[in-house]
Design an enzyme around this catalytic site. Structure first.
Site, PDB file in Angstrom:
ATOM      1  N   HIS A   1       9.138  -3.356   3.459  1.00  0.00           N
ATOM      2  CA  HIS A   1       8.755  -3.554   2.056  1.00  0.00           C
ATOM      3  C   HIS A   1       9.990  -3.818   1.196  1.00  0.00           C
ATOM      4  O   HIS A   1       9.983  -4.698   0.333  1.00  0.00           O
ATOM      5  CB  HIS A   1       8.076  -2.296   1.491  1.00  0.00           C
ATOM      6  CG  HIS A   1       6.829  -1.878   2.196  1.00  0.00           C
ATOM      7  ND1 HIS A   1       6.738  -0.701   2.909  1.00  0.00           N
ATOM      8  CD2 HIS A   1       5.600  -2.452   2.279  1.00  0.00           C
ATOM      9  CE1 HIS A   1       5.521  -0.567   3.394  1.00  0.00           C
ATOM     10  NE2 HIS A   1       4.808  -1.617   3.042  1.00  0.00           N
TER      11      HIS A   1
ATOM     12  N   SER B   1       6.362  -0.194  10.110  1.00  0.00           N
ATOM     13  CA  SER B   1       5.016  -0.087   9.568  1.00  0.00           C
ATOM     14  C   SER B   1       4.824   1.325   9.038  1.00  0.00           C
ATOM     15  O   SER B   1       5.326   2.287   9.625  1.00  0.00           O
ATOM     16  CB  SER B   1       3.987  -0.357  10.672  1.00  0.00           C
ATOM     17  OG  SER B   1       2.706   0.084  10.261  1.00  0.00           O
ATOM     18  N   SER B   2       4.092   1.438   7.943  1.00  0.00           N
ATOM     19  CA  SER B   2       3.774   2.779   7.420  1.00  0.00           C
ATOM     20  C   SER B   2       3.026   3.573   8.477  1.00  0.00           C
ATOM     21  O   SER B   2       3.112   4.801   8.529  1.00  0.00           O
ATOM     22  CB  SER B   2       2.932   2.673   6.156  1.00  0.00           C
ATOM     23  OG  SER B   2       3.551   1.813   5.227  1.00  0.00           O
TER      24      SER B   2
ATOM     25  N   MET C   1       0.839  -1.198   0.000  1.00  0.00           N
ATOM     26  CA  MET C   1       0.000   0.000   0.000  1.00  0.00           C
ATOM     27  C   MET C   1       0.881   1.258   0.000  1.00  0.00           C
ATOM     28  O   MET C   1       0.400   2.361   0.255  1.00  0.00           O
ATOM     29  CB  MET C   1      -0.942   0.005   1.202  1.00  0.00           C
ATOM     30  CG  MET C   1      -1.910  -1.182   1.163  1.00  0.00           C
ATOM     31  SD  MET C   1      -3.435  -0.891   2.047  1.00  0.00           S
ATOM     32  CE  MET C   1      -2.831  -0.621   3.697  1.00  0.00           C
ATOM     33  N   GLY C   2       2.168   1.089  -0.293  1.00  0.00           N
ATOM     34  CA  GLY C   2       3.054   2.242  -0.423  1.00  0.00           C
ATOM     35  C   GLY C   2       3.534   2.799   0.905  1.00  0.00           C
ATOM     36  O   GLY C   2       3.417   2.166   1.943  1.00  0.00           O
TER      37      GLY C   2
HETATM   38  P1  AMP Z   1       1.430  -2.905   3.458  1.00  0.00           P
HETATM   39  O1  AMP Z   1       1.994  -1.836   2.579  1.00  0.00           O
HETATM   40  O2  AMP Z   1       1.376  -2.534   4.898  1.00  0.00           O
HETATM   41  O3  AMP Z   1       0.146  -3.486   2.932  1.00  0.00           O
HETATM   42  O4  AMP Z   1       2.472  -4.099   3.404  1.00  0.00           O
HETATM   43  C1  AMP Z   1       2.878  -4.670   2.183  1.00  0.00           C
HETATM   44  C2  AMP Z   1       3.672  -5.913   2.452  1.00  0.00           C
HETATM   45  O5  AMP Z   1       4.824  -5.582   3.228  1.00  0.00           O
HETATM   46  C3  AMP Z   1       2.899  -6.967   3.246  1.00  0.00           C
HETATM   47  O6  AMP Z   1       3.202  -8.256   2.737  1.00  0.00           O
HETATM   48  C4  AMP Z   1       3.430  -6.775   4.636  1.00  0.00           C
HETATM   49  O7  AMP Z   1       3.348  -7.945   5.424  1.00  0.00           O
HETATM   50  C5  AMP Z   1       4.871  -6.419   4.361  1.00  0.00           C
HETATM   51  N1  AMP Z   1       5.463  -5.714   5.497  1.00  0.00           N
HETATM   52  C6  AMP Z   1       4.971  -4.614   6.126  1.00  0.00           C
HETATM   53  N2  AMP Z   1       5.751  -4.286   7.172  1.00  0.00           N
HETATM   54  C7  AMP Z   1       6.756  -5.210   7.216  1.00  0.00           C
HETATM   55  C8  AMP Z   1       7.891  -5.418   8.067  1.00  0.00           C
HETATM   56  N3  AMP Z   1       8.143  -4.625   9.094  1.00  0.00           N
HETATM   57  N4  AMP Z   1       8.702  -6.460   7.787  1.00  0.00           N
HETATM   58  C9  AMP Z   1       8.446  -7.289   6.742  1.00  0.00           C
HETATM   59  N5  AMP Z   1       7.407  -7.137   5.902  1.00  0.00           N
HETATM   60  C10 AMP Z   1       6.564  -6.122   6.135  1.00  0.00           C
END
Ligand code: AMP
Length: 279
Positions: free
Chosen positions: A37, A185-186, A30-31
């Site tokens: 990421h 985390s974003s 989701m950017g």
């Molecule tokens: P999101 O942008 O939050 O939807 O995350 C996109 C992808 O990145 C998903 O597969 C998440 O599980 C992964 N992701 C997000 N935060 C982390 C992190 N701290 N470590 C590893 N993968 C992550």
């Protein structure tokens, strides 16, 4: 690096890559990219000829009152970071491109979506499974990479891929953390400096739980109580859930045997953060 905004163009490009016999690796996001990421993009880079990263804040996985409108966005910065980590293509569709017209079809994964985040965020995993099915049909990847940070999400996507005979592999990458252990985390950008300090409690509670299990405390109520106390010492923390479950079924355990998933969601101020650890 190429930026694609329509499903039609993405499918044509994917077809021509496949005709050349080259492998496509896919990282949906989701950017507002961070090291978590980027680690997944690097994993894809090592295994694929062409790496596609999607950047799409998926409206149908947000519930009413959640942070869809305020979710952080910085497309220019994301492009630069993704390219440096090895992305060849960014797929960046508008919501209208994904769900315009008379959109009526959703993917529902049963049972494993009923606990943890699924219980707290009704419709969330329906939105996640649906968008991933759509993105997989656009990108036509040989494999897709997900982070263990969202453990339940990667289990749901694996289940969907198996149940619907999707012709791709699902790979999971480890959780990338800040130096004090907070999972990247974003949403960490929402935290004030005091909240940011207190947010380390999620990881500290998980470490405490696993430490106690290793010391042969196997009673789930006792483990949860110790973890709960550690978190509730922080003034800004409010537990959404704190569970110790079977890692495959996500059903609650009463005692810890050989394997367990310790998973939690905690509000730090108004920001809901999740984390987990596998024993
Ligand atoms: P999101 O942008 O939050 O939807 O995350 C996109 C992808 O990145 C998903 O597969 C998440 O599980 C992964 N992701 C997000 N935060 C982390 C992190 N701290 N470590 C590893 N993968 C992550």
């Amino acid at each position: 690096m190429r930026i694609i905004t329509t499903i039609g163009e993405m499918q044509e490009v994917a077809d021509s890559i496949r005709r050349e016999g080259r492998d496509i690796g896919f990282v949906p996001t989701m950017g507002f990219l961070h090291e978590g990421h980027l680690s997944l993009i690097r994993m894809a880079r090592q295994r694929a000829d062409v790496v596609v990263v999607s950047i799409f804040v998926n409206p149908i996985q947000f519930g009413p009152g959640e942070d869809l409108a305020t979710y952080p966005r910085d497309f220019e910065r994301d492009c630069a970071l993704a390219e440096k980590a090895g992305a060849d293509i960014i797929l960046h569709p508008e919501a209208e491109e994904m769900y315009g017209g008379d959109f009526l079809t959703y993917v529902e994964v049963g049972k494993i979506t009923e606990s943890l985040c699924g219980a707290r965020r009704p419709g969330h995993f329906r939105g996640v499974a649906t968008v991933c099915a759509k993105l997989f049909n656009a990108v036509k990847p040989h494999f897709a990479v997900f982070g263990q940070k969202d453990y339940q999400q990667s289990l749901v996507i694996r289940r969907m891929a198996a149940d619907l005979n999707l012709d791709l592999d699902i790979i999971t990458g480890p959780i990338i953390r800040e130096s004090d252990g907070l999972a990247m985390s974003s949403r960490n950008t929402y935290l004030s400096s005091q909240e940011r300090k207190e947010a380390a409690a999620l990881q500290e509670a998980l470490q405490l739980g696993v430490g106690l299990i290793r010391e042969e405390e196997r009673s789930v109520p006792a483990l949860k109580e110790a973890m709960r106390q550690l978190i509730e010492e922080k003034p800004s923390a409010r537990i959404d859930y704190l569970e110790i479950v079977d890692p495959d079924t996500l059903e609650e355990l009463s005692t810890v045997g050989e394997h367990a998933l310790l998973a939690l969601a905690v509000y730090i101020g108004n920001t809901r953060l999740i984390d987990n650890i596998l024993f």
